[in-house]
Design a protein around this motif. Structure first.
Motif, PDB file in Angstrom:
ATOM      1  N   ARG A  21       0.825  -1.213   0.000  1.00 21.46           N
ATOM      2  CA  ARG A  21       0.000   0.000   0.000  1.00 21.46           C
ATOM      3  C   ARG A  21       0.855   1.259   0.000  1.00 21.46           C
ATOM      4  NH1 ARG A  21      -4.506  -1.245   4.567  1.00 21.46           N
ATOM      5  NH2 ARG A  21      -2.643  -1.962   5.669  1.00 21.46           N
ATOM      6  N   LEU A  22       1.947   1.237   0.745  1.00 23.49           N
ATOM      7  CA  LEU A  22       2.829   2.392   0.767  1.00 23.49           C
ATOM      8  C   LEU A  22       3.458   2.618  -0.611  1.00 23.49           C
ATOM      9  CD1 LEU A  22       4.233   4.630   2.378  1.00 23.49           C
ATOM     10  CD2 LEU A  22       6.004   2.966   3.006  1.00 23.49           C
ATOM     11  N   PHE A  23       3.846   1.540  -1.271  1.00 24.25           N
ATOM     12  CA  PHE A  23       4.422   1.649  -2.613  1.00 24.25           C
ATOM     13  C   PHE A  23       3.402   2.225  -3.598  1.00 24.25           C
ATOM     14  CE2 PHE A  23       5.132  -0.160  -6.842  1.00 24.25           C
ATOM     15  CZ  PHE A  23       6.440   0.227  -7.087  1.00 24.25           C
ATOM     16  N   CYS A  24       2.171   1.732  -3.543  1.00 25.41           N
ATOM     17  CA  CYS A  24       1.122   2.239  -4.434  1.00 25.41           C
ATOM     18  C   CYS A  24       0.828   3.714  -4.144  1.00 25.41           C
ATOM     19  CB  CYS A  24      -0.142   1.395  -4.279  1.00 25.41           C
ATOM     20  SG  CYS A  24       0.031  -0.293  -4.889  1.00 25.41           S
ATOM     21  N   VAL A  87      -5.835  -6.387  -4.226  1.00 25.76           N
ATOM     22  CA  VAL A  87      -5.880  -5.376  -5.281  1.00 25.76           C
ATOM     23  C   VAL A  87      -6.684  -4.170  -4.819  1.00 25.76           C
ATOM     24  CG1 VAL A  87      -6.643  -4.893  -7.634  1.00 25.76           C
ATOM     25  CG2 VAL A  87      -5.603  -7.100  -7.094  1.00 25.76           C
ATOM     26  N   THR A  88      -7.763  -4.428  -4.083  1.00 28.76           N
ATOM     27  CA  THR A  88      -8.599  -3.323  -3.579  1.00 28.76           C
ATOM     28  C   THR A  88      -7.795  -2.399  -2.674  1.00 28.76           C
ATOM     29  OG1 THR A  88     -10.559  -4.741  -3.672  1.00 28.76           O
ATOM     30  CG2 THR A  88     -10.698  -2.753  -2.323  1.00 28.76           C
ATOM     31  N   ALA A  89      -7.004  -2.993  -1.780  1.00 30.50           N
ATOM     32  CA  ALA A  89      -6.182  -2.189  -0.877  1.00 30.50           C
ATOM     33  C   ALA A  89      -5.177  -1.354  -1.664  1.00 30.50           C
ATOM     34  CB  ALA A  89      -5.447  -3.098   0.107  1.00 30.50           C
ATOM     35  N   LEU A  91      -5.461  -0.287  -4.826  1.00 27.15           N
ATOM     36  CA  LEU A  91      -6.159   0.772  -5.570  1.00 27.15           C
ATOM     37  C   LEU A  91      -6.583   1.912  -4.651  1.00 27.15           C
ATOM     38  CD1 LEU A  91      -8.363  -1.371  -7.990  1.00 27.15           C
ATOM     39  CD2 LEU A  91      -6.287  -0.076  -8.537  1.00 27.15           C
ATOM     40  N   LEU A  92      -7.061   1.577  -3.461  1.00 23.16           N
ATOM     41  CA  LEU A  92      -7.461   2.617  -2.513  1.00 23.16           C
ATOM     42  C   LEU A  92      -6.251   3.415  -2.028  1.00 23.16           C
ATOM     43  CD1 LEU A  92     -10.145   0.665  -0.452  1.00 23.16           C
ATOM     44  CD2 LEU A  92     -10.542   2.602  -1.992  1.00 23.16           C
ATOM     45  N   ALA A  93      -5.116   2.731  -1.858  1.00 26.32           N
ATOM     46  CA  ALA A  93      -3.894   3.442  -1.482  1.00 26.32           C
ATOM     47  C   ALA A  93      -3.460   4.399  -2.584  1.00 26.32           C
ATOM     48  CB  ALA A  93      -2.782   2.438  -1.182  1.00 26.32           C
ATOM     49  N   MET A  94      -3.619   3.985  -3.835  1.00 27.73           N
ATOM     50  CA  MET A  94      -3.289   4.860  -4.961  1.00 27.73           C
ATOM     51  C   MET A  94      -4.224   6.065  -4.999  1.00 27.73           C
ATOM     52  SD  MET A  94      -2.338   2.171  -8.013  1.00 27.73           S
ATOM     53  CE  MET A  94      -1.655   3.478  -9.061  1.00 27.73           C
ATOM     54  N   LEU A  95      -5.507   5.830  -4.718  1.00 22.92           N
ATOM     55  CA  LEU A  95      -6.465   6.936  -4.679  1.00 22.92           C
ATOM     56  C   LEU A  95      -6.103   7.923  -3.578  1.00 22.92           C
ATOM     57  CD1 LEU A  95      -9.111   8.009  -5.925  1.00 22.92           C
ATOM     58  CD2 LEU A  95     -10.355   6.712  -4.180  1.00 22.92           C
ATOM     59  N   PHE A  96      -5.711   7.386  -2.423  1.00 24.99           N
ATOM     60  CA  PHE A  96      -5.300   8.249  -1.310  1.00 24.99           C
ATOM     61  C   PHE A  96      -4.027   9.017  -1.662  1.00 24.99           C
ATOM     62  CE2 PHE A  96      -3.407   9.142   2.869  1.00 24.99           C
ATOM     63  CZ  PHE A  96      -4.499   9.688   3.520  1.00 24.99           C
ATOM     64  N   GLY A  97      -3.089   8.368  -2.338  1.00 28.33           N
ATOM     65  CA  GLY A  97      -1.854   9.037  -2.742  1.00 28.33           C
ATOM     66  C   GLY A  97      -2.101  10.148  -3.738  1.00 28.33           C
ATOM     67  N   ALA A  98      -2.973   9.881  -4.714  1.00 29.23           N
ATOM     68  CA  ALA A  98      -3.300  10.912  -5.704  1.00 29.23           C
ATOM     69  C   ALA A  98      -3.965  12.111  -5.034  1.00 29.23           C
ATOM     70  CB  ALA A  98      -4.209  10.329  -6.784  1.00 29.23           C
ATOM     71  N   GLY A  99      -4.874  11.822  -4.101  1.00 32.64           N
ATOM     72  CA  GLY A  99      -5.540  12.918  -3.391  1.00 32.64           C
ATOM     73  C   GLY A  99      -4.572  13.737  -2.561  1.00 32.64           C
ATOM     74  N   THR A 100      -3.631  13.060  -1.901  1.00 30.39           N
ATOM     75  CA  THR A 100      -2.634  13.770  -1.098  1.00 30.39           C
ATOM     76  C   THR A 100      -1.781  14.692  -1.965  1.00 30.39           C
ATOM     77  OG1 THR A 100      -2.533  11.853   0.387  1.00 30.39           O
ATOM     78  CG2 THR A 100      -0.765  13.480   0.564  1.00 30.39           C
ATOM     79  N   ALA A 101      -1.424  14.227  -3.154  1.00 28.87           N
ATOM     80  CA  ALA A 101      -0.634  15.063  -4.069  1.00 28.87           C
ATOM     81  C   ALA A 101      -1.406  16.310  -4.473  1.00 28.87           C
ATOM     82  CB  ALA A 101      -0.244  14.248  -5.304  1.00 28.87           C
ATOM     83  N   LEU A 102      -2.693  16.151  -4.775  1.00 28.55           N
ATOM     84  CA  LEU A 102      -3.502  17.302  -5.177  1.00 28.55           C
ATOM     85  C   LEU A 102      -3.644  18.312  -4.036  1.00 28.55           C
ATOM     86  CD1 LEU A 102      -6.362  15.582  -7.232  1.00 28.55           C
ATOM     87  CD2 LEU A 102      -4.243  16.618  -8.058  1.00 28.55           C
ATOM     88  N   VAL A 103      -3.763  17.798  -2.811  1.00 24.90           N
ATOM     89  CA  VAL A 103      -3.880  18.701  -1.654  1.00 24.90           C
ATOM     90  C   VAL A 103      -2.571  19.437  -1.399  1.00 24.90           C
ATOM     91  CG1 VAL A 103      -4.208  18.788   0.848  1.00 24.90           C
ATOM     92  CG2 VAL A 103      -5.743  17.410  -0.552  1.00 24.90           C
ATOM     93  N   LEU A 104      -1.464  18.710  -1.360  1.00 32.37           N
ATOM     94  CA  LEU A 104      -0.175  19.341  -1.070  1.00 32.37           C
ATOM     95  C   LEU A 104       0.258  20.277  -2.190  1.00 32.37           C
ATOM     96  CD1 LEU A 104       1.980  16.559   0.624  1.00 32.37           C
ATOM     97  CD2 LEU A 104       0.716  18.440   1.670  1.00 32.37           C
ATOM     98  N   ASP A 105      -0.191  20.032  -3.420  1.00 32.72           N
ATOM     99  CA  ASP A 105       0.162  20.929  -4.523  1.00 32.72           C
ATOM    100  C   ASP A 105      -0.447  22.315  -4.321  1.00 32.72           C
ATOM    101  OD1 ASP A 105       1.444  21.295  -7.166  1.00 32.72           O
ATOM    102  OD2 ASP A 105      -0.618  21.633  -7.833  1.00 32.72           O
TER     103      ASP A 105
END
Length: 256
Positions: A21-24, A87-89, A91-105
């Motif tokens: 999950r951390l990698f994703c 796989v679900t875990a 994908l959700l980690a990737m969604l969380f990572g993408a959201g974090t990038a948008l917030v920190l940007d």
């Protein structure tokens, strides 16, 4: 053959230690940041074929809003998934990572409560992203914050640290990191959370001229303040120029 070696490495270093999950999260974070920066630079350049800002009813919806939605979906959904290797875990980690990038940007925008995205103050957002990438990368490499991993790992003789020793190890790391931050060394302090020797160096070296430590301690010691100012001009300013060049290349140059 190469594919098999990569797969074996991925299973050994990422999946088996429980870092999937951390990698994703890490991969999605970087990709989302690069995508959104390409997008905003296209909009800024007025490229006709690139979709513009989302402004229903004349209200500009900043991408931090989408980031918060992604973080909520990925974070809450991730808490509900018990199998961290599924796989679900991932994908959700990737969604969380993408959201974090948008917030920190848009971190600078949130901090200032005004649109400073393309101003000099907006560089703070890029700094926040760089720090997040560095800390997440260190976590992927197995470096634990505040020496927690060392504190709860048995040595070669099989002995675990006592409670007092654990408190001493973690407390010392926190102290060094905090001193580095108070001395105005943000990168050293934050990375020192994971790398104690780096935090120690930041804690014992001279503070930056405008830092809280310099204001408290160097008023009655003008020679130390002069040395700190000299070091800032001689060492930090060239490093800052390189960092700004990297920021401008990746994220775009702020408006004059």
């Amino acid at each position: 053959m190469m594919g098999g070696a990569v797969r074996n490495w991925f299973l050994r270093e990422i999946v088996d230690p429980g870092k999937l999950r951390l990698f994703c999260f890490f991969v999605a974070f970087i990709l989302a940041f690069l995508f959104i920066r390409v997008s905003v630079r296209m909009i800024r350049a007025g490229v006709s074929w690139w979709p513009g800002n989302i402004s229903p009813g004349g209200t500009h919806i900043h991408h931090v809003v989408f980031g918060l939605v992604f973080m909520c979906l990925g974070g809450i959904g991730g808490l509900a998934v018990t199998d961290s290797r599924s796989v679900t875990a991932a994908l959700l980690a990737m969604l969380f990572g993408a959201g974090t990038a948008l917030v920190l940007d848009e971190f600078a925008l949130i901090l200032r409560l005004q649109d400073v995205y393309w101003t000099e103050d907006g560089r703070l957002s890029v700094d926040a992203v760089f720090v997040a990438v560095a800390l997440c990368g260190l976590a992927l490499l197995g470096v634990s914050p505040f020496e927690v991993g060392q504190a709860f790992t048995a040595d070669q003789s099989g002995r675990l640290l006592s409670r007092d020793e654990v408190v001493l190890v973690i407390g010392t790391n926190i102290l060094f990191a905090a001193l580095s931050l108070i001395k105005g060394k943000v990168w050293t302090g934050l990375l020192g959370i994971y790398l104690t020797p780096l935090a120690l160096i930041g804690a014992i070296r001279l503070a930056r001229p405008g830092s809280p430590w310099a204001r408290w301690r160097y008023r009655s010691k003008p020679y130390k303040l002069a040395r700190a100012q000299w070091r800032d001009r001689r060492i930090r300013e060239p490093v800052q120029r390189v960092k700004r060049a990297v920021q401008d290349f990746l994220a775009g140059r702020p408006s004059a």
